[in-house]
Design a protein around this motif. Structure first.
Motif, PDB file in Angstrom:
ATOM      1  N   LEU A   1       0.816  -1.208   0.000  1.00  0.00           N
ATOM      2  CA  LEU A   1       0.000   0.000   0.000  1.00  0.00           C
ATOM      3  C   LEU A   1       0.848   1.255   0.000  1.00  0.00           C
ATOM      4  O   LEU A   1       0.536   2.230  -0.679  1.00  0.00           O
ATOM      5  CB  LEU A   1      -0.932   0.004   1.217  1.00  0.00           C
ATOM      6  CG  LEU A   1      -1.935  -1.148   1.299  1.00  0.00           C
ATOM      7  CD1 LEU A   1      -2.742  -1.046   2.586  1.00  0.00           C
ATOM      8  CD2 LEU A   1      -2.853  -1.169   0.089  1.00  0.00           C
ATOM      9  N   THR A   2       1.900   1.274   0.823  1.00  0.00           N
ATOM     10  CA  THR A   2       2.801   2.420   0.863  1.00  0.00           C
ATOM     11  C   THR A   2       4.133   2.008   1.464  1.00  0.00           C
ATOM     12  O   THR A   2       4.199   1.089   2.287  1.00  0.00           O
ATOM     13  CB  THR A   2       2.200   3.581   1.685  1.00  0.00           C
ATOM     14  OG1 THR A   2       3.104   4.690   1.673  1.00  0.00           O
ATOM     15  CG2 THR A   2       1.944   3.181   3.121  1.00  0.00           C
ATOM     16  N   LYS A   3       5.179   2.686   1.010  1.00  0.00           N
ATOM     17  CA  LYS A   3       6.507   2.530   1.611  1.00  0.00           C
ATOM     18  C   LYS A   3       7.055   3.899   1.999  1.00  0.00           C
ATOM     19  O   LYS A   3       8.256   4.128   2.040  1.00  0.00           O
ATOM     20  CB  LYS A   3       7.460   1.808   0.666  1.00  0.00           C
ATOM     21  CG  LYS A   3       7.573   2.398  -0.729  1.00  0.00           C
ATOM     22  CD  LYS A   3       8.523   1.560  -1.585  1.00  0.00           C
ATOM     23  CE  LYS A   3       8.641   2.129  -2.983  1.00  0.00           C
ATOM     24  NZ  LYS A   3       9.552   1.333  -3.841  1.00  0.00           N
ATOM     25  N   ASP A   4       6.133   4.818   2.341  1.00  0.00           N
ATOM     26  CA  ASP A   4       6.491   6.196   2.697  1.00  0.00           C
ATOM     27  C   ASP A   4       7.177   6.304   4.052  1.00  0.00           C
ATOM     28  O   ASP A   4       7.906   7.269   4.307  1.00  0.00           O
ATOM     29  CB  ASP A   4       5.238   7.085   2.756  1.00  0.00           C
ATOM     30  CG  ASP A   4       4.597   7.296   1.400  1.00  0.00           C
ATOM     31  OD1 ASP A   4       5.232   6.973   0.388  1.00  0.00           O
ATOM     32  OD2 ASP A   4       3.446   7.779   1.372  1.00  0.00           O
ATOM     33  N   LEU A   5       6.902   5.349   4.936  1.00  0.00           N
ATOM     34  CA  LEU A   5       7.309   5.504   6.330  1.00  0.00           C
ATOM     35  C   LEU A   5       8.655   4.859   6.616  1.00  0.00           C
ATOM     36  O   LEU A   5       9.060   3.902   5.958  1.00  0.00           O
ATOM     37  CB  LEU A   5       6.239   4.920   7.256  1.00  0.00           C
ATOM     38  CG  LEU A   5       4.885   5.649   7.195  1.00  0.00           C
ATOM     39  CD1 LEU A   5       3.924   4.963   6.258  1.00  0.00           C
ATOM     40  CD2 LEU A   5       4.270   5.768   8.575  1.00  0.00           C
ATOM     41  N   THR A   6       9.335   5.391   7.635  1.00  0.00           N
ATOM     42  CA  THR A   6      10.642   4.861   8.025  1.00  0.00           C
ATOM     43  C   THR A   6      10.495   3.584   8.848  1.00  0.00           C
ATOM     44  O   THR A   6      11.140   2.574   8.562  1.00  0.00           O
ATOM     45  CB  THR A   6      11.412   5.912   8.845  1.00  0.00           C
ATOM     46  OG1 THR A   6      11.441   7.141   8.106  1.00  0.00           O
ATOM     47  CG2 THR A   6      12.840   5.449   9.094  1.00  0.00           C
ATOM     48  N   GLN A   7       9.649   3.641   9.885  1.00  0.00           N
ATOM     49  CA  GLN A   7       9.364   2.474  10.722  1.00  0.00           C
ATOM     50  C   GLN A   7       7.863   2.462  11.033  1.00  0.00           C
ATOM     51  O   GLN A   7       7.437   2.885  12.104  1.00  0.00           O
ATOM     52  CB  GLN A   7      10.197   2.485  12.010  1.00  0.00           C
ATOM     53  CG  GLN A   7      11.686   2.294  11.825  1.00  0.00           C
ATOM     54  CD  GLN A   7      12.061   0.886  11.361  1.00  0.00           C
ATOM     55  OE1 GLN A   7      11.217   0.010  11.212  1.00  0.00           O
ATOM     56  NE2 GLN A   7      13.335   0.663  11.128  1.00  0.00           N
ATOM     57  N   PRO A   8       7.027   1.989  10.088  1.00  0.00           N
ATOM     58  CA  PRO A   8       5.582   1.972  10.317  1.00  0.00           C
ATOM     59  C   PRO A   8       5.225   1.030  11.457  1.00  0.00           C
ATOM     60  O   PRO A   8       5.828  -0.031  11.615  1.00  0.00           O
ATOM     61  CB  PRO A   8       5.014   1.481   8.985  1.00  0.00           C
ATOM     62  CG  PRO A   8       6.124   0.682   8.378  1.00  0.00           C
ATOM     63  CD  PRO A   8       7.398   1.372   8.807  1.00  0.00           C
TER      64      PRO A   8
END
Length: 325
Positions: free
Chosen positions: A194-201
């Protein structure tokens, strides 16, 4: 004191000083627990919780608690990441082992009321079976092993949604996916990024109407929100709120939402309460640093909070949104 004794005395002191400097540091005494407090940043905070609400202990003596899930039979499922087990925790404090498993983390019920767990050591999303074993639902994406699944929820479409940071990646094992993603797992076992925007989701939640998707980033200490399209895609990712803190303070972790769309997010010192517009309404300061939380009791107006070595209970005025019901 004669000269030889004086020399010996100096030698002993020097040796002790040298040992103090060169020896590895000893474990520090545990920080003094905080005092439970309800700290309002807005008058609307009191619409959600009574001013004189009392916090109670359900169970203690754990290593590190995570992933609370209320069962309508009257108990909680709780992960212990240190003892490596999932327990049934009854309201009288009685613990019953469900399964022994390396570093279990976030849990949820699926649509069929089956317990779903993020199994960090297995690097998988699993279903805990009635006989105390497990079935792997997903452990790869695009042919590569997942990192260390952390938290999982049921979406409005009945699919499972989970975060996959490297927070609990097993020491010595290789990260195969070159990012920390958020995924959708459907009933056929298909895993969709869905997303890879975050550093440590970490923690994640849908708004009650299913139109917004929240996920926090433990490293960046913020909460992001996305618009959810009719086809389930996420767009317009943006910062919803930030939970700053010092070194050693808690970070954004578990997220739960009430029926009106208010967010309850673990963070420094306790649980930060946000309205749907991103206003920080107040903080539930906890005696121990919380990692996760969930709604429980027959009317789902009680927060059950996993906080380090203990599980706590706090009755609320608002009613929780429970997506798997």
């Amino acid at each position: 004191m004669n000269r030889s004794m004086n020399v010996l005395h100096v030698f002993i002191i020097a040796t002790l000083l040298l040992f103090t400097v060169s020896a590895p540091s000893f474990p520090r005494c545990p920080a003094q627990p905080s005092e439970f407090q309800l700290k309002a940043e807005s008058p609307h905070f009191w619409d959600l919780v009574e001013r004189n609400a009392k916090l109670s202990v359900v169970g203690t003596g754990f290593g590190f608690t995570e992933g609370p899930v209320w069962d309508q039979e009257g108990f909680l499922y709780v992960s212990d990441e240190t003892i490596n087990k999932i327990y049934r925790l009854h309201l009288d404090g009685k613990k019953e082992e469900v399964i022994a498993l390396g570093d279990p983390d976030g849990n949820t019920f699926g649509r069929q009321h089956r317990l779903i767990d993020c199994a960090s050591v297995l690097r998988a999303i699993i279903e805990v079976t009635a006989d105390g074993k497990y079935k792997i639902l997903a452990d790869h994406y695009d042919g590569k092993k997942l990192n260390s699944p952390n938290d999982v929820i049921v979406g409005p479409d009945g699919a499972l949604y989970f975060t996959d940071p490297t927070i609990d990646l097993v020491a010595g094992e290789k990260q195969e996916i070159p990012f920390q993603g958020v995924y959708r797992l459907d009933a056929k076992g298909n895993v969709q990024l869905l997303t890879k925007d975050l550093t440590q989701p970490n923690g994640l939640a849908f708004s009650p109407d299913g139109k917004r998707f929240y996920v926090d980033d433990s490293e960046q200490r913020n909460i992001r929100v996305y618009d959810v399209g009719a086809d389930g895609t996420l767009t317009n990712g943006r910062i919803f709120g930030e939970e700053p803190g010092g070194k050693g303070d808690g970070v954004p972790d578990g997220i739960k939402v009430d029926k009106d769309g208010n967010l309850f997010v673990t963070g420094p010192k306790g649980i930060w309460v946000w309205d749907a517009k991103g206003n920080h309404l107040g903080t539930i300061v906890m005696p121990e640093q919380p990692a996760n939380l969930n709604w429980g009791d027959k009317d789902y107006r009680t927060l059950y909070i996993t906080a380090t070595t203990s599980v706590y209970r706090l009755e609320m005025k608002t009613q929780g949104f429970v997506p798997y019901l």
